[in-house]
Design an enzyme around this catalytic site. Structure first.
Site, short mmCIF file in Angstrom:
data_model
loop_
_atom_site.label_atom_id
_atom_site.label_comp_id
_atom_site.label_asym_id
_atom_site.label_seq_id
_atom_site.Cartn_x
_atom_site.Cartn_y
_atom_site.Cartn_z
NE ARG A 1 -10.66 -0.96 4.41
CZ ARG A 1 -11.19 -1.05 5.61
NH1 ARG A 1 -12.33 -1.68 5.81
NH2 ARG A 1 -10.58 -0.51 6.65
CD GLU B 1 -6.57 5.33 2.59
OE1 GLU B 1 -7.52 5.44 3.39
OE2 GLU B 1 -5.39 5.16 2.95
CE LYS C 1 -3.08 2.74 3.03
NZ LYS C 1 -3.91 2.79 4.25
CG ASP D 1 -9.64 7.81 6.77
OD1 ASP D 1 -8.59 7.72 6.12
OD2 ASP D 1 -9.68 8.05 7.99
CG ASP E 1 -5.35 8.13 4.55
OD1 ASP E 1 -6.29 8.73 3.99
OD2 ASP E 1 -5.52 7.15 5.31
CE LYS F 1 -6.34 9.05 8.00
NZ LYS F 1 -6.93 7.99 8.82
CG ASP G 1 -1.76 5.47 4.92
OD1 ASP G 1 -1.60 4.43 5.58
OD2 ASP G 1 -2.85 5.81 4.42
#
Ligand code: BES
Ligand code: MN
Ligand code: ZN
Length: 500
Positions: A350, A348, A264, A346, A269, A276, A287
């Site tokens: 996956r 994201e 990933k 959020d 993010d 967030k 991230d």
């Protein structure tokens, strides 16, 4: 800091570091040095009241009179039969940390073990050097006003041994793994205005110099392939999204089925429209640590010429709120054809991995796939910052990963998957939704979504959200900041199970 190798001698400057066994005896190479110092070390050990050579104990002495060196550091190794690699890595790390704290510039180390030690002299030197290298990592490029006393001082650590050539040869592949960890830490440390998908792609392309084949999927190509999930995450960003593919074919048979690692790489993010809270949001620069681990791993494997065929795939994308960003409730169609309702923008990671995993499995038909992702805050609630979460559809792969975790010191704890968790991501309007049932088992439901993009291929998912950034600073070989978690672990997995 430079790591050098030399014959055994009495160093003429700096700190001499010698090993002492649990029975108070000097190790063979330390004895060798001591003979040239007329037994001064042995007398010093005998005269020290508390120091007894127990594992991980140390005693710092002024150098015996008449010598040019400044200090002697005695390090307890414990019992010969119980010496292990992680202990020696930590020793190398502590030496570097301690000497820098002291302001030392030069040090020479004579550490081996008498008969009964399960490791060869060369292995011991290699592990100490590895730990020293990992501990010496710094990310200072944006400090223009660092005080002298905050700068590291140690310039050279010389590892002395009876067979310099063999020691250096044994240490070399470990240093190449260390280089992979450094690359991973550098990528993760960089702020997101510097490292975003297009600039990370440049670093990946530079790996072709060490024999890695690089291929890029631009947004147009991803659109052709139907990768609506990763594209949906990136559509709120001004920055182009990429999937980058790295291949290292080191096996005897270049056509042998590869193994695959998928990362990933959300370079920042914000949460997207499901934004967030601002407190701590700066942490989301890391991230992309899953991608960072895969990139560092590829460098490590190519650097030490691992005899395995390996594919590394990273999904690079920035998750931003914007007039063009995807909305909660949007439905995206993945490359697999399955649809996902995006309840929370959020969640994201996956979405990125759903297309990256499907692509990897279909394109390379790997023996197995392992993905790494800073996927959920919930994994930190479950496991804290000591172990990463492991999810797998295959017991053998899970067991091998767990064993590699113990052996490398980058540990994993397996958590469940199963049909009851799986049904929690069923959607009213699409094939699935990208969140589960509120806060319940948040890391498991995230892994369940990934599993829906894996067919027969053995697969494991490592949720590294709690491991990617070291805050504690209590691990001698992992300085505070980007940890490079995953590189040592997966290098070990490959070395122990998948090299021809
Ligand atoms: N990148 C985060 C997870 C994360 C949290 C990584 C803390 C590192 C440290 C991920 O994209 C995320 O936001 N996950 C959400 C999922 C939720 C919306 C279902 C989370 O964990 O809150
Ligand atoms: Mn997120
Ligand atoms: Zn994320």
């Amino acid at each position: 800091m430079k790591i050098a190798f030399s014959e055994i001698s009495v160093p003429s400057t700096g700190t001499l570091i010698v090993g002492v066994m649990a029975d108070g005896a000097l190790t063979p190479s330390a004895k060798d040095v001591d003979e040239r110092m007329s037994g001064a070390l042995a007398r010093a050990v005998a005269a020290s009241v508390r120091f007894n050579g127990k594992k991980n104990t140390t005693l710092l002495l002024n150098a015996p009179a008449g010598l040019d060196l400044a200090r002697v550091l005695l390090i307890g190794l414990g019992k010969a039969g119980e010496i292990d690699k992680l202990q020696l890595q930590a020793l190398g790390g502590r030496v570097v940390g301690g000497l820098n704290k002291m302001g030392e510039t030069e040090a020479s180390l004579a550490i081996d073990a008498p008969d009964g030690c399960p490791l060869s002299l060369e292995e011991m030197v290699g592990e100490i050097a590895f730990g020293a290298h990992l501990a010496a990592y710094r990310f200072d490029k944006y400090r223009t006003k660092q005080k002298e006393e905050d700068k590291p001082t140690l310039e050279t650590l010389t590892l002395m041994s009876a067979n310099t050539g063999a020691a250096e040869a044994a240490a070399a592949p470990r240093q190449r793994v260390g280089d992979g960890v450094y690359l991973s830490r550098n990528l993760v440390s960089e702020p997101s205005n510097v490292k975003y998908p297009a600039t990370i792609v440049e670093d990946i392309e530079a790996l072709s110099a060490i024999g890695i084949d690089v291929e890029l999927l631009h947004e147009d190509r991803m659109r052709e392939l139907g990768m609506g999930a990763i594209l949906g995450v990136g559509q709120g960003s001004r920055r182009e999204s990429y999937i980058a593919i790295m291949r290292w074919n080191g096996a005897e048979n270049q056509n042998e089925q590869p193994i695959a690692f998928v990362g990933k790489g959300v370079t920042f993010d914000t949460g997207g429209i499901s934004i967030k809270p601002s407190g701590g949001m700066e942490e989301m620069k890391y991230d992309m640590a899953g991608a960072g681990a895969v990139i560092g791993l590829m460098k490590a494997l190519a650097g030490r010429k691992a005899r395995a065929n390996v594919v590394g795939v990273v999904g690079l994308v920035e998750n931003m709120p914007d007039g063009n960003a995807q909305r909660p409730g949007d439905v995206v169609t993945t490359m697999s054809g399955q649809t996902i309702e995006v309840i929370n923008t959020d969640a994201e990671g996956r979405l990125v991995l759903s297309d990256a995993l499907w692509y990897t499995q279909k394109t390379f038909k790997p023996k197995f796939m392992v993905d790494l992702a800073t996927l959920t805050g919930a994994i930190i609630v479950a496991l804290g910052t000591y172990q990463a979460g492991l999810f797998s559809n295959n017991d053998e792969l899970a067991e091998r990963l767990t064993a590699a975790g113990k052996a490398s010191g980058e540990e994993l704890w397996r958590l469940p998957l199963g049909p009851r968790y799986d049904k929690d991501i069923n959607s009213e309007i699409a094939d699935m939704k990208n969140v589960g049932k509120g806060r319940e088992a948040g890391s498991v439901t995230a892994a369940q979504l990934l599993e829906r993009f894996v067919e027969e291929t053995p697969w494991a998912h490592l949720d590294i959200a709690g491991m990617a950034w070291m805050k504690r600073g209590d691990d001698p070989i992992v300085p505070k900041g980007a940890s490079g978690f995953g590189v040592r672990l997966l290098d070990k997995l490959v070395a122990d199970y998948y090299e021809s």
